[in-house]
Design a protein around this motif. Structure first.
Motif, PDB file in Angstrom:
ATOM      1  N   THR A  56      15.525  74.084  96.853  1.00 28.70           N
ATOM      2  CA  THR A  56      15.211  72.720  96.418  1.00 28.70           C
ATOM      3  C   THR A  56      13.708  72.571  96.221  1.00 28.70           C
ATOM      4  N   GLN A  57      13.313  71.497  95.536  1.00 30.66           N
ATOM      5  CA  GLN A  57      11.881  71.226  95.354  1.00 30.66           C
ATOM      6  C   GLN A  57      11.203  71.011  96.703  1.00 30.66           C
ATOM      7  N   THR A  58      11.920  70.408  97.641  1.00 27.10           N
ATOM      8  CA  THR A  58      11.353  70.173  98.972  1.00 27.10           C
ATOM      9  C   THR A  58      10.969  71.496  99.635  1.00 27.10           C
ATOM     10  N   GLN A  61       8.020  73.190  97.600  1.00 23.33           N
ATOM     11  CA  GLN A  61       6.724  72.523  97.723  1.00 23.33           C
ATOM     12  C   GLN A  61       6.007  72.892  99.016  1.00 23.33           C
ATOM     13  N   LYS A 138      16.001  68.226  93.621  1.00 23.21           N
ATOM     14  CA  LYS A 138      15.222  67.595  94.700  1.00 23.21           C
ATOM     15  C   LYS A 138      15.814  67.806  96.039  1.00 23.21           C
TER      16      LYS A 138
END
Length: 138
Positions: A56-58, A61, A138
């Motif tokens: 996921t982007q989480t 990141q 996301k």
């Protein structure tokens, strides 16, 4: 002793209508329970086919330029592709084909490596660039 004396005669009696009906009902109930024991009468159960590493982007990141390869492995896991011709690049690709369970839950298919994160390293194994964050959910 002849063969005819050894054979016993069978006394066959005609079946009553109630007995015939009972056998038909029992047979049809057994057939229905066997037919309905599967997931569906008209289709075969299909498994979900995840391929690669779902990221996921989480998660992505958390990645930062300057991290080493061990830190990347700790956060994202093993890459789907570690090319021997380009060892300073790790590709995290994810495809998913929903089977019977995935369709019931409304999970969409992910095809053609549309979720593709690429991590670039320098000669010392330090992250220099991260590409593909926008392709991740996301």
């Amino acid at each position: 002793m002849s063969h005819l004396t050894m054979i016993k005669t069978l006394n066959l009696r005609p079946l009553s209508p109630a007995s015939t009906l009972r056998k038909i009902v029992i047979t049809s109930m057994l057939s229905a329970s066997v037919a309905m024991s599967g997931c569906s009468l008209l289709s075969v159960y299909k498994i979900d086919l995840p391929q690669g590493t779902p990221i996921t982007q989480t998660q992505a990141q958390k990645m930062q330029v300057g991290m080493n390869q061990n830190q990347v492995l700790y956060i994202l896991g093993s890459p789907a592709i570690k090319d021997t011709l380009e060892p300073k690049r790790w590709d995290y690709i994810y495809d998913y084909q929903a089977g019977t369970d995935g369709r019931r839950k409304g999970i969409a298919d992910v095809n053609n490596a549309s979720q593709h994160l690429v991590i670039y390293f320098d000669d010392n194994g330090i992250v220099t660039r991260i590409q593909g964050l926008e392709t991740l959910p996301k």
